[in-house]
Design a protein around this motif. Sequence first.
Motif, mmCIF file in Angstrom:
data_model
loop_
_atom_site.group_PDB
_atom_site.id
_atom_site.type_symbol
_atom_site.label_atom_id
_atom_site.label_comp_id
_atom_site.label_asym_id
_atom_site.label_seq_id
_atom_site.Cartn_x
_atom_site.Cartn_y
_atom_site.Cartn_z
ATOM 1 N N ALA A 7 -38.124 -74.670 16.092
ATOM 2 C CA ALA A 7 -38.420 -75.247 14.781
ATOM 3 C C ALA A 7 -39.580 -76.236 14.848
ATOM 4 C CB ALA A 7 -37.170 -75.915 14.227
ATOM 5 N N GLY A 8 -40.348 -76.261 13.782
ATOM 6 C CA GLY A 8 -41.469 -77.188 13.677
ATOM 7 C C GLY A 8 -42.213 -76.963 12.380
ATOM 8 N N THR A 9 -43.332 -77.660 12.202
ATOM 9 C CA THR A 9 -44.142 -77.518 10.990
ATOM 10 C C THR A 9 -45.613 -77.459 11.379
ATOM 11 O OG1 THR A 9 -42.556 -78.745 9.648
ATOM 12 C CG2 THR A 9 -44.791 -78.546 8.781
ATOM 13 N N LEU A 10 -46.336 -76.515 10.764
ATOM 14 C CA LEU A 10 -47.782 -76.395 10.963
ATOM 15 C C LEU A 10 -48.462 -76.775 9.648
ATOM 16 C CD1 LEU A 10 -50.122 -75.534 12.824
ATOM 17 C CD2 LEU A 10 -49.902 -73.221 11.865
ATOM 18 N N THR A 11 -49.334 -77.773 9.698
ATOM 19 C CA THR A 11 -50.036 -78.248 8.512
ATOM 20 C C THR A 11 -51.505 -77.887 8.608
ATOM 21 O OG1 THR A 11 -48.502 -80.106 8.291
ATOM 22 C CG2 THR A 11 -50.591 -80.254 7.092
ATOM 23 N N ILE A 12 -52.032 -77.275 7.548
ATOM 24 C CA ILE A 12 -53.442 -76.833 7.523
ATOM 25 C C ILE A 12 -54.162 -77.512 6.361
ATOM 26 C CG2 ILE A 12 -54.975 -74.850 7.215
ATOM 27 C CD1 ILE A 12 -52.793 -73.124 8.504
ATOM 28 N N GLN A 13 -55.342 -78.052 6.652
ATOM 29 C CA GLN A 13 -56.148 -78.726 5.626
ATOM 30 C C GLN A 13 -57.588 -78.217 5.723
ATOM 31 O OE1 GLN A 13 -55.669 -81.450 3.099
ATOM 32 N NE2 GLN A 13 -57.613 -80.432 2.668
ATOM 33 N N LEU A 14 -58.120 -77.735 4.582
ATOM 34 C CA LEU A 14 -59.520 -77.293 4.538
ATOM 35 C C LEU A 14 -60.441 -78.493 4.427
ATOM 36 C CD1 LEU A 14 -59.423 -74.252 2.069
ATOM 37 C CD2 LEU A 14 -59.422 -74.195 4.564
ATOM 38 N N GLY A 15 -61.664 -78.342 4.948
ATOM 39 C CA GLY A 15 -62.647 -79.420 4.843
ATOM 40 C C GLY A 15 -63.860 -79.160 5.705
ATOM 41 N N THR A 16 -64.695 -80.196 5.823
ATOM 42 C CA THR A 16 -65.968 -80.082 6.539
ATOM 43 C C THR A 16 -65.951 -80.899 7.823
ATOM 44 O OG1 THR A 16 -67.133 -79.807 4.435
ATOM 45 C CG2 THR A 16 -68.470 -80.381 6.357
ATOM 46 N N HIS A 17 -66.277 -80.230 8.915
ATOM 47 C CA HIS A 17 -66.427 -80.918 10.194
ATOM 48 C C HIS A 17 -67.857 -81.438 10.307
ATOM 49 C CE1 HIS A 17 -62.603 -79.651 11.983
ATOM 50 N NE2 HIS A 17 -62.800 -78.446 11.436
ATOM 51 N N SER A 18 -68.013 -82.649 10.818
ATOM 52 C CA SER A 18 -69.339 -83.212 10.995
ATOM 53 C C SER A 18 -69.282 -84.264 12.102
ATOM 54 C CB SER A 18 -69.823 -83.825 9.680
ATOM 55 O OG SER A 18 -71.161 -84.270 9.803
ATOM 56 N N THR A 19 -70.358 -84.996 12.262
ATOM 57 C CA THR A 19 -70.396 -86.106 13.215
ATOM 58 C C THR A 19 -71.046 -87.302 12.537
ATOM 59 O OG1 THR A 19 -72.515 -85.336 14.091
ATOM 60 C CG2 THR A 19 -70.534 -84.610 15.251
#
Length: 473
Positions: free
Chosen positions: A123-135
Motif C-alpha cells: 500500500a502507498g500513494t503516488l502523487t503526480i503534479q504537472l509543471g515546468t522544470h528549470s534552474t
Amino acid sequence: MATISSAGIGSGLDVESLVAKLVAVERTPITQIAKRTDGLKTELSTYGKVQSALSSLRDAAAKLTRPDTWGGTQATSSDSSAVTATVGAGAAVGNVSVQVNQLATAQTLASTTYASSTSTLTAGTLTIQLGTHSTDVDGNPTFTAKAGSTAVNIDVADGDTLNTLRDRINAASAGVTASIVNDSTGARLVLRSTDTGESNGFVASGSGGVSNLSYDPVNGVAAMVQTLPAANARAILNGIDISSESNTLKSAIDGLNITLLKTTTFPPVISIGQDKDAIKKAIAEFTAAYNAVNALLRDQTKYDAGSKTAGALQGDSTAIGLQASLRSIAGGTTSLGGSINRLTQIGIEPGSDGNLTTSDTKLNTAMGDLDSLKKLFMGLDSGGNSSNDGFAQRIRSYVDGALSSNGRVAARQAGIQKQISSNDKRTASLEDHVAQTEARIRAQYNALDVQMSKLNGLSNYVTTQLAQLNKSG
C-alpha cells in the motif's frame, strides 16, 4: 328456392367464349393506349435521368466559376522527411525557410526493474503534479506547477500489481501516460507526459510501497530515471526564432500549418503556390459531367438499325435540342482568354461521338498561364454579351435555364405527364364502356338462351306427341 343457371345451357351455345371474344375486341383501344402510356412513362423516367445528369454538369461548371477554385494554394517541402506543411485560409503565395534546431519532447521517466509486470506492491500513494522544470540563477533545480493543474493522487493497495498501477495512472487523467517495458532483465514502469512541451513536465512523489517511483529534482529525489526531458520545439522561420510546445506550428504563419519531423543542418524550404492539381481535377470533373450528359442524350435519341430499336427519346425535339446546344457551346469561342479562345487549345476536344477528350500535354502547357485559363472558363463579358462569356459560365447559365421551373426540361416533363393523365382518363372511360358492352351482350345472350330453351322444350313436346300418334295408328 334460388334458381341455378349457366349461360348456354338452354341453347347449347358456348356463350362464355363468345362474350370473352367480343369483349376482347372492345378492349383493343385500351390495350393500345396502355402501350402508349408505358412508352410515355419510359420517356418521363429517362427525362429524370437527363435532369440528374444536367444537374451534375451545372454543379461541375459552377465550380469552375468560383474564385476559390482558382485561388486555392498548396504547400510543398524541399525535404518532406524533416518538415511538411498544409495550407488553410489566408495562406500567402511564397517561400518559407524552416531551420529545425530542436523537436518538442514529452518528459519520460523509467522505474527500477521489477521481476515482472505482475509483481505485487504494498500500500502507498503516488502523487503526480504537472509543471515546468528549470534552474535558478545559481543553477539549482526549480519546479513551477502548471497553471490550472492540481496534483493527482493515485492510491495503491496491498497486493496490487504493476499492471494494476499502470491502469490506475492512465485512468486518473493526471496528464501522464503509464506503460510497462519488458526486456530480459524484467519489467519497468514508464511514465510519460501526455503532451509535449516544457510546461507539461511533471514530478512524482511516492509514499509507502511506491516510494521508489518518486522523481523530484528540487528535493533531490530521483528514484526514477529521467530518460527524456520536457522540451519545446525550437525552429527558425525565415530568420525568426520560434518556440512551440508541440511539433506542429499552427499559428506561426497565417494559413500555414507546419509539422516538424526532425532536426536539420540546412533549412528546408516550404513553397506555397497555386493548387494546380485542384484546378486540373475541377476541369476533369467538368468534362466527365459533360460527357455523361452527352452519352445519355446520344444513346436515348438514336435508332439502332441492326436491332431495329429506338431510344426512349428518339425523335424527341427537346432532347435533340439540348444535345445540339451543349455541343455548340463546347465548340464555340470566347475572346476573354487572351491567346486562348477555344477548349481545343487547352487539349479538350470533341470526339466523333461528341464526348470531350483531354490532352494532358496541352492542358499542362495551358496551366502555365492560369490567368488566361481562368478567364477561359469563368470570364464574364463586360459588355453583357453572354455568348462571349467563359465556357463554364455559359454551360452553367444554359443548364440553369433548361432546369428552371419553366425551362425546356420541366416543360417537356409536364407535357409528357399531361399525356399520361389524359390517357388514364380515356382508359377509365373506355373501361366503363367495355363493362356496359359486356353487360348488354350477356343480357342479349341470356334472352336468346331462354327463347332457345322454350323452343327446344316445344320441339321435344311435339316430337313426343307425334311418336304417340304413330304408335296408336
